[in-house]
Design an enzyme around this catalytic site. Structure first.
Site, PDB file in Angstrom:
ATOM      1  N   PRO A   2     -16.500  36.229  17.588  1.00 21.94           N
ATOM      2  CA  PRO A   2     -16.979  37.296  18.366  1.00 21.94           C
ATOM      3  C   PRO A   2     -15.562  38.412  18.758  1.00 21.94           C
ATOM      4  O   PRO A   2     -14.517  37.818  19.399  1.00 21.94           O
ATOM      5  CB  PRO A   2     -17.554  36.797  19.761  1.00 21.94           C
ATOM      6  CG  PRO A   2     -17.256  35.145  19.542  1.00 21.94           C
ATOM      7  CD  PRO A   2     -16.824  35.084  18.263  1.00 21.94           C
ATOM      8  N   LYS A  61     -13.109  41.892  24.370  1.00 17.26           N
ATOM      9  CA  LYS A  61     -13.848  40.817  24.194  1.00 17.26           C
ATOM     10  C   LYS A  61     -14.217  39.908  25.396  1.00 17.26           C
ATOM     11  O   LYS A  61     -15.169  39.184  25.280  1.00 17.26           O
ATOM     12  CB  LYS A  61     -12.969  39.808  23.332  1.00 17.26           C
ATOM     13  CG  LYS A  61     -12.363  40.449  21.927  1.00 17.26           C
ATOM     14  CD  LYS A  61     -11.365  39.270  21.572  1.00 17.26           C
ATOM     15  CE  LYS A  61     -10.408  40.215  20.421  1.00 17.26           C
ATOM     16  NZ  LYS A  61      -9.654  39.336  20.026  1.00 17.26           N
ATOM     17  N   HIS A 106     -24.118  21.748  22.077  1.00 18.47           N
ATOM     18  CA  HIS A 106     -22.689  22.048  22.728  1.00 18.47           C
ATOM     19  C   HIS A 106     -23.057  22.665  23.957  1.00 18.47           C
ATOM     20  O   HIS A 106     -22.210  23.853  24.486  1.00 18.47           O
ATOM     21  CB  HIS A 106     -21.979  22.808  21.789  1.00 18.47           C
ATOM     22  CG  HIS A 106     -21.497  21.859  20.465  1.00 18.47           C
ATOM     23  ND1 HIS A 106     -20.906  20.776  20.585  1.00 18.47           N
ATOM     24  CD2 HIS A 106     -22.079  22.097  19.303  1.00 18.47           C
ATOM     25  CE1 HIS A 106     -20.981  20.327  19.480  1.00 18.47           C
ATOM     26  NE2 HIS A 106     -21.343  21.059  18.270  1.00 18.47           N
ATOM     27  N   ARG A 126     -16.511  25.016  20.050  1.00 17.57           N
ATOM     28  CA  ARG A 126     -14.770  24.474  19.729  1.00 17.57           C
ATOM     29  C   ARG A 126     -14.442  24.724  21.379  1.00 17.57           C
ATOM     30  O   ARG A 126     -13.070  24.716  21.421  1.00 17.57           O
ATOM     31  CB  ARG A 126     -14.267  25.465  18.635  1.00 17.57           C
ATOM     32  CG  ARG A 126     -14.494  25.278  17.581  1.00 17.57           C
ATOM     33  CD  ARG A 126     -14.030  26.057  16.681  1.00 17.57           C
ATOM     34  NE  ARG A 126     -15.027  26.573  15.591  1.00 17.57           N
ATOM     35  CZ  ARG A 126     -15.072  27.153  14.455  1.00 17.57           C
ATOM     36  NH1 ARG A 126     -13.775  27.914  14.292  1.00 17.57           N
ATOM     37  NH2 ARG A 126     -15.875  27.592  13.720  1.00 17.57           N
ATOM     38  N   ARG A 296      -2.757  32.381  10.669  1.00 13.55           N
ATOM     39  CA  ARG A 296      -4.048  32.912  10.393  1.00 13.55           C
ATOM     40  C   ARG A 296      -4.143  33.682   8.840  1.00 13.55           C
ATOM     41  O   ARG A 296      -3.040  33.872   8.494  1.00 13.55           O
ATOM     42  CB  ARG A 296      -4.878  33.613  11.448  1.00 13.55           C
ATOM     43  CG  ARG A 296      -4.225  34.928  11.793  1.00 13.55           C
ATOM     44  CD  ARG A 296      -4.457  35.163  13.217  1.00 13.55           C
ATOM     45  NE  ARG A 296      -4.010  34.216  13.924  1.00 13.55           N
ATOM     46  CZ  ARG A 296      -4.082  34.113  15.296  1.00 13.55           C
ATOM     47  NH1 ARG A 296      -5.008  34.932  15.953  1.00 13.55           N
ATOM     48  NH2 ARG A 296      -3.480  33.447  16.132  1.00 13.55           N
TER      49      ARG A 296
END
Length: 313
Positions: A2, A61, A106, A126, A296
DNA sequence: CAAGATTCCTGGGGGC
DNA sequence: TGCCCCCAGGAATCTT
């Protein structure tokens, strides 16, 4: 993952399903989900119980639900003092649904409302995401000419833990000139700067690559060598790609990013760079290249986005 | 002080 | 078929 468009899709869902309702209780099923709430899970739950939630807001975010005491009568200014702040991290979901449905594997936090209707669940595989209740503080990015009376919904306020997060490029308060100046003062690579949320917020790994592809700039381009026009091109690229993603419900590679109803977005098919290793550039046909950077991936077109002679990471 | 490195976390998927 | 290892990455916190 996201980023701004995905968070905005969730914010809109919350606006539809939770605004104006009163929280009955909150249950923390995994303490890590509220690790940034310094006073602990019990205090987190206690601060939510009995509060009414105002329309959700977002910066980059982060999103938050301003909280109001429903019994607060006239005589007070009615401005909320606290908010439920959320960051989805990599795999966080805020889901709204029938209270009796099965518990997600989760499930980390569950919020029930006094009307007994749909509940709100924070699900996060996560556990990079988190929730907390925070004080609202004056927004240093807010325009001074906000409409009178706006304060009752928490306008001009921002949760204290995110006062350092810059305005995002889809906000009215975003100052283009200030961004260009700040960017060119940095001594780093352009992609690192885009990912730094104190310069511009809401941009993550996917949309950084997309914005740079649109601007025809390599990720290792030193910020101090950017022309004003190039800096504005990156900003325009970010705005365009995030706006387009928002229009189709965001980007989703798997079931880990979903809106409040559990539905995925459709933007993945529109990505021009991210995840397209060895596939032809949609502008020139050159195979897209993948580099490793900041632990990354970075995807670029070697022809449209040539590596600068002097690179910065 | 600013830039860069480290850290947290879990399950899917590839290799053997 | 099963097991091991790698990989995804946001942002606070650390080190230099």
């Amino acid at each position: 993952m996201p980023e701004l468009p995905e968070v905005e899709v969730v914010r809109r869902g919350l606006e539809r399903w939770t605004a104006g309702r009163t929280i009955a209780s909150a249950e923390v099923l995994h303490p890590r989900a509220v690790r940034r709430h310094a006073a602990g899970p019990a205090d987190f739950a206690a601060r939510l119980a009995g509060r009414a939630v105002l329309p959700p807001r977002r910066r980059g975010k982060y999103m938050w639900l301003p909280l109001r005491d429903p019994e607060a009568g006239p005589g007070r200014d009615g401005a909320p003092a606290e908010a439920l702040l959320a960051h989805l991290g990599m795999s966080g979901q805020l889901l709204v649904g029938e209270p009796g449905r099965e518990r997600e594997k989760h499930l980390r936090v569950r919020v029930a409302f006094t009307d007994g209707g749909h509940d709100l669940r924070f699900v996060d595989q996560r556990t990079f995401g988190h929730l907390l209740v925070a004080d609202l503080a004056p927004d240093t990015y807010a325009h001074a000419d906000d409409a009178p009376g706006a304060a009752k919904n928490g306008e001009g306020l921002v949760p204290e833990p995110i006062v350092h997060i810059a305005a995002d490029p889809l906000e009215d308060a975003f100052d283009e000139e200030a961004f260009v100046r700040a960017l060119r003062r940095r001594k780093t690579g352009i992609k690192r700067a885009l990912l730094d949320q104190s310069l511009i917020s809401g941009v993550g790994n996917i949309y950084a690559d997309e914005a740079l592809w649109r601007a025809r700039l390599h990720w290792a381009r030193p910020t101090e060598t950017l022309t004003r026009a190039e800096a504005l091109r990156v900003l325009e690229g970010a705005r365009e790609v995030m706006g387009a993603a928002l229009a189709v419900g965001g980007t989703s590679f798997d079931s880990l990013y979903v809106d409040v109803n559990g539905d995925s977005g459709y933007f993945e098919r529109s990505l021009d760079a991210y995840g397209r290793r060895d596939e032809p550039c949609r502008r020139c046909g050159t195979p897209i290249r993948r580099d490793e950077f900041m632990n990354r991936s970075s995807y670029t077109c070697p022809t449209c986005q040539p590596r600068p002679r002097r690179a910065r990471y």
